[in-house]
Design a protein around this motif. Sequence first.
Motif, short mmCIF file in Angstrom:
data_model
loop_
_atom_site.label_atom_id
_atom_site.label_comp_id
_atom_site.label_asym_id
_atom_site.label_seq_id
_atom_site.Cartn_x
_atom_site.Cartn_y
_atom_site.Cartn_z
N TYR A 1 0.73 -1.11 -0.13
CA TYR A 1 -0.01 -0.02 -0.14
C TYR A 1 0.79 1.36 -0.12
CZ TYR A 1 -4.00 -3.09 1.10
OH TYR A 1 -4.89 -4.01 0.97
N ASP A 2 0.45 2.35 -0.53
CA ASP A 2 1.00 3.71 -0.73
C ASP A 2 1.48 4.17 0.55
OD1 ASP A 2 0.46 3.29 -3.23
OD2 ASP A 2 -0.46 5.17 -3.66
N PHE A 3 2.67 4.73 0.59
CA PHE A 3 3.14 4.97 2.09
C PHE A 3 2.59 6.71 2.24
CE2 PHE A 3 6.32 7.33 4.85
CZ PHE A 3 6.63 6.29 5.91
N PHE A 4 2.41 7.23 1.51
CA PHE A 4 1.85 8.61 1.40
C PHE A 4 0.25 8.56 0.82
CE2 PHE A 4 6.39 9.21 1.25
CZ PHE A 4 6.80 9.87 2.59
N ILE A 5 -0.65 9.14 1.62
CA ILE A 5 -1.98 9.17 1.04
C ILE A 5 -2.37 10.53 1.38
CG2 ILE A 5 -4.11 8.33 1.38
CD1 ILE A 5 -2.99 5.42 1.84
N ASN A 6 -2.87 11.18 0.46
CA ASN A 6 -3.71 12.62 0.51
C ASN A 6 -2.82 13.62 1.12
OD1 ASN A 6 -5.65 14.35 -0.02
ND2 ASN A 6 -6.34 13.94 1.94
N ARG A 7 -1.39 13.78 0.35
CA ARG A 7 -0.45 14.91 0.95
C ARG A 7 0.04 15.69 0.11
NH1 ARG A 7 1.27 14.39 6.39
NH2 ARG A 7 0.08 12.78 7.45
N LEU A 8 0.60 17.03 0.46
CA LEU A 8 1.45 17.63 -0.41
C LEU A 8 2.75 16.93 -0.55
CD1 LEU A 8 2.04 20.05 -2.48
CD2 LEU A 8 2.72 21.17 -0.36
N MET A 9 3.23 16.54 -1.77
CA MET A 9 4.69 15.96 -1.77
C MET A 9 5.98 16.82 -2.09
SD MET A 9 3.76 13.18 -0.72
CE MET A 9 5.45 12.13 -0.74
N ILE A 10 6.78 16.86 -1.04
CA ILE A 10 8.19 17.28 -1.30
C ILE A 10 9.41 16.52 -1.77
CG2 ILE A 10 9.81 19.15 -0.46
CD1 ILE A 10 6.68 20.38 -0.84
N PRO A 11 10.06 16.23 -2.69
CA PRO A 11 11.04 15.54 -2.74
C PRO A 11 12.29 15.70 -2.03
CG PRO A 11 10.81 16.97 -4.85
CD PRO A 11 9.60 17.09 -3.71
N ILE A 12 12.97 14.85 -1.63
CA ILE A 12 14.06 15.15 -0.78
C ILE A 12 15.28 14.44 -1.61
CG2 ILE A 12 15.42 14.80 1.18
CD1 ILE A 12 12.69 14.16 2.55
N ALA A 13 16.40 15.30 -1.78
CA ALA A 13 17.36 14.85 -2.81
C ALA A 13 18.58 15.08 -1.97
CB ALA A 13 17.45 15.83 -3.77
N ASP A 14 19.71 14.08 -2.80
CA ASP A 14 21.24 14.16 -2.25
C ASP A 14 21.80 15.12 -2.93
OD1 ASP A 14 21.76 13.31 -4.87
OD2 ASP A 14 22.10 11.19 -4.32
N MET A 15 23.23 15.18 -2.46
CA MET A 15 24.12 16.46 -2.88
C MET A 15 23.99 16.44 -4.36
SD MET A 15 25.34 18.21 -0.55
CE MET A 15 27.04 18.80 -1.03
N HIS A 16 23.86 15.51 -5.14
CA HIS A 16 23.99 15.50 -6.75
C HIS A 16 22.31 15.66 -7.24
CE1 HIS A 16 27.57 13.51 -6.22
NE2 HIS A 16 27.27 12.71 -5.47
N GLY A 17 21.55 15.87 -6.48
CA GLY A 17 20.33 16.35 -7.03
C GLY A 17 19.43 15.25 -7.10
N ARG A 18 19.65 13.96 -6.85
CA ARG A 18 19.02 12.71 -6.97
C ARG A 18 17.81 12.66 -5.90
NH1 ARG A 18 23.81 8.48 -7.72
NH2 ARG A 18 24.38 9.53 -5.55
N VAL A 19 16.68 12.49 -6.43
CA VAL A 19 15.33 12.22 -5.46
C VAL A 19 15.82 10.72 -4.64
CG1 VAL A 19 13.05 11.72 -4.89
CG2 VAL A 19 13.78 13.37 -6.83
N ILE A 20 15.69 10.91 -3.25
CA ILE A 20 16.35 9.73 -2.34
C ILE A 20 14.89 9.38 -1.31
CG2 ILE A 20 18.77 9.79 -2.67
CD1 ILE A 20 18.86 11.44 0.07
N ALA A 21 14.23 10.59 -1.31
CA ALA A 21 13.06 10.36 -0.12
C ALA A 21 11.92 11.34 -0.43
CB ALA A 21 13.75 10.34 1.20
#
Length: 342
Positions: free
Chosen positions: A90-110
């Motif tokens: 099941y989806d971890f996030f439901i009905n939320r505004l989502m903000i990507p978290i990136a590493d130092m190289h700009g890759r989305v990691i969370a």
Amino acid sequence: AQLAEAALYKICAEAGEYFRLNLEKPQSAKAQEYVSSRGFSPEFAQEYGFGLAVQEPMALVNYLLKKGRSISDMITASVALSSKYDQKGYDFFINRLMIPIADMHGRVIAFGGRSFGDEQPKYKNSMNTPLFDKSQVLYNLHRAKDAIRTQRSAIICEGYMDVLQLANHSLTNSVACLGTALTLPHLRRLAALTPQVNLVFDGDKAGRNATLRTVSTALEVASVECRVVVLPTGEDPDTFVQKHGADAFRDFVQNAKGLLDFAIETRIQETHALGVPDLVTKEIVPWLQTIKDPLKQGFLMNRISDLTGITVSNISQAVKGDAPTKKTPPKLAPLPGVLPER
């Protein structure tokens, strides 16, 4: 291991794209209105990768399954949860505004998910994964690093919405801890970029308490000057900069106080005059005993003497008494009525 990590990077990138496209759909008008109500333009939201996790509990899981991703990898990447009842994902996030978290190289990691309105928990972050360790990662550092290096100053906030609002007001040298106090890896990462770090805390006791936990960490990274910016009670960087503007926020940063002085003074202010010797004995002396460098210890004793009125010789005598039983530096006791960490 590299193949496994590559799969997780792909899942995070695809999830980020999925969330972003969701937010742009016509049926996402309510979420778009929420973004606008927070003062963010569609262009800013797109640049910072804003997205939407919808209400359907398996929407992202089904999307990623069609892309050939496995549920076990989705769970490892913390975009899905396993159910003990039916063994489905099941989806971890439901009905939320989502903000990507990136590493130092700009890759989305969370991801960080903000609820719409006051539903609890207001903020929900990805769990730690092979790609994401919140004690190592600072939100927005990949974007802010050049401004931090150029301005020779970093602003550290308590949450990513604070950072986004500061960036929205052209304050581009800010980062955020993600549900944790500032750690040694965080500070070392910033020390490679700047000689000055400004810790911005909400104007309440919970925010002030966070600085006490940071003193021991700051002492480990002598090349960085740590300062504390305290906003008025009831304000955080997000609300403050919207009401008062970037220049007023810069003035607060300009008038920041040294971390050590702030930490000790705050504890003294919360203690009645006759309780100060007890405070020094129970909290400050055990902390001083953990500092092995005699010059640092001597400097701190002099500063604490100035702030408390207790002589250096008395503090020194107490420090030379019984060593603390714990090997790790003790945390200073929280202030009365402290709110839990976000």
